[in-house]
Design an enzyme around this catalytic site. Structure first.
Site, PDB file in Angstrom:
ATOM      1  N   ASP A  71      -3.261  31.097 -91.962  1.00  0.00           N
ATOM      2  CA  ASP A  71      -4.122  30.291 -91.099  1.00  0.00           C
ATOM      3  C   ASP A  71      -5.277  29.750 -91.942  1.00  0.00           C
ATOM      4  OD1 ASP A  71      -6.314  29.670 -89.137  1.00  0.00           O
ATOM      5  OD2 ASP A  71      -4.851  30.458 -87.722  1.00  0.00           O
ATOM      6  N   ILE A  72      -5.668  28.494 -91.717  1.00  0.00           N
ATOM      7  CA  ILE A  72      -6.749  27.907 -92.518  1.00  0.00           C
ATOM      8  C   ILE A  72      -8.128  28.375 -92.067  1.00  0.00           C
ATOM      9  CG2 ILE A  72      -5.433  25.865 -93.190  1.00  0.00           C
ATOM     10  CD1 ILE A  72      -7.168  24.315 -91.101  1.00  0.00           C
ATOM     11  N   HIS A 141       3.048  28.833 -81.983  1.00  0.00           N
ATOM     12  CA  HIS A 141       2.709  29.600 -83.178  1.00  0.00           C
ATOM     13  C   HIS A 141       2.297  31.015 -82.798  1.00  0.00           C
ATOM     14  CE1 HIS A 141      -0.814  27.180 -82.006  1.00  0.00           C
ATOM     15  NE2 HIS A 141      -1.601  28.128 -82.517  1.00  0.00           N
ATOM     16  N   LEU A 142       2.932  31.959 -83.469  1.00  0.00           N
ATOM     17  CA  LEU A 142       2.667  33.374 -83.264  1.00  0.00           C
ATOM     18  C   LEU A 142       1.605  33.810 -84.264  1.00  0.00           C
ATOM     19  CD1 LEU A 142       3.440  36.132 -81.968  1.00  0.00           C
ATOM     20  CD2 LEU A 142       5.190  36.344 -83.753  1.00  0.00           C
ATOM     21  N   HIS A 143       0.517  34.378 -83.774  1.00  0.00           N
ATOM     22  CA  HIS A 143      -0.557  34.869 -84.630  1.00  0.00           C
ATOM     23  C   HIS A 143      -0.275  36.319 -85.015  1.00  0.00           C
ATOM     24  CE1 HIS A 143      -3.576  31.627 -84.012  1.00  0.00           C
ATOM     25  NE2 HIS A 143      -2.920  31.458 -82.878  1.00  0.00           N
TER      26      HIS A 143
END
Length: 190
Positions: A71-72, A141-143
């Site tokens: 992740d940015i 999107h899966l974190h």
């Protein structure tokens, strides 16, 4: 799970030092730079641009179904996003046909964290889930976020540390997504 190293102590003896798992980088996944991939032209999201290789990303895993990358704007020391290559806009767009994909995303998450995913979630040191109903990118999107607690107060709301059942008004676990949208349990009964 901990990394171990041996060093010489103050009295010349070998001293075994261990690092907790949260100080270790993922062992099974190796970071690589992003690359161009054919297709994905119909996906006009930022994740579509990453899939096409138009934007830089630190890639941890790629196969024919998913892409896992850093992740940015990480909420913790380790924050990985796992996206399907198939463009699914949000968690509520999952269908029973997506159950195998959802299970695969969780398997990739388990490899990404380099530890016992279930135990880390039970201990409240890892968040695994999807944001809903408010999302910033219209691509599922899966974190995978660890170690918890998150750095900021806002991130603590976004990534709850209440264990494996950390569904909140902003965050849904894969188990809940599977039951609600795929109409089946995430883990097959024995």
């Amino acid at each position: 799970m901990a990394d171990a190293s041996t060093s010489e102590g103050s009295r010349g003896r070998a001293v075994r030092r261990t690092k907790p798992f949260w100080e270790s980088k993922p062992k099974k996944l190796v970071a690589k730079p992003n690359k161009a991939r054919p297709g994905f032209d119909d996906n006009r999201t930022v994740f579509g641009a990453i899939l096409r290789g138009e934007l830089p990303a630190t890639i941890y895993n790629e196969d024919d179904r998913v892409l896992a990358f850093a992740d940015i704007a990480p909420a913790c020391a380790n924050h990985i996003l796992i996206i399907p290559k198939k463009h699914i806009t949000r968690v509520s767009a999952l269908t029973p046909d997506d159950l195998a994909l959802l299970r695969h995303m969780v398997e990739v998450a388990a490899r990404a964290c380099g530890g016992d995913l279930a135990e880390m979630r039970r201990a409240g040191t890892l968040a695994l889930g999807f944001h809903h109903p408010f999302i910033t990118v219209s691509h599922l999107h899966l974190h995978v976020v660890w170690p918890l607690p998150a750095r900021s107060c806002l991130d603590r709301l976004k990534f709850p540390e209440s264990g494996a059942n950390a569904t909140s008004c902003f965050f849904m676990t894969p188990e809940d997504a599977s039951e609600r949208y795929c109409r089946a349990p995430l883990i097959e009964p024995a």
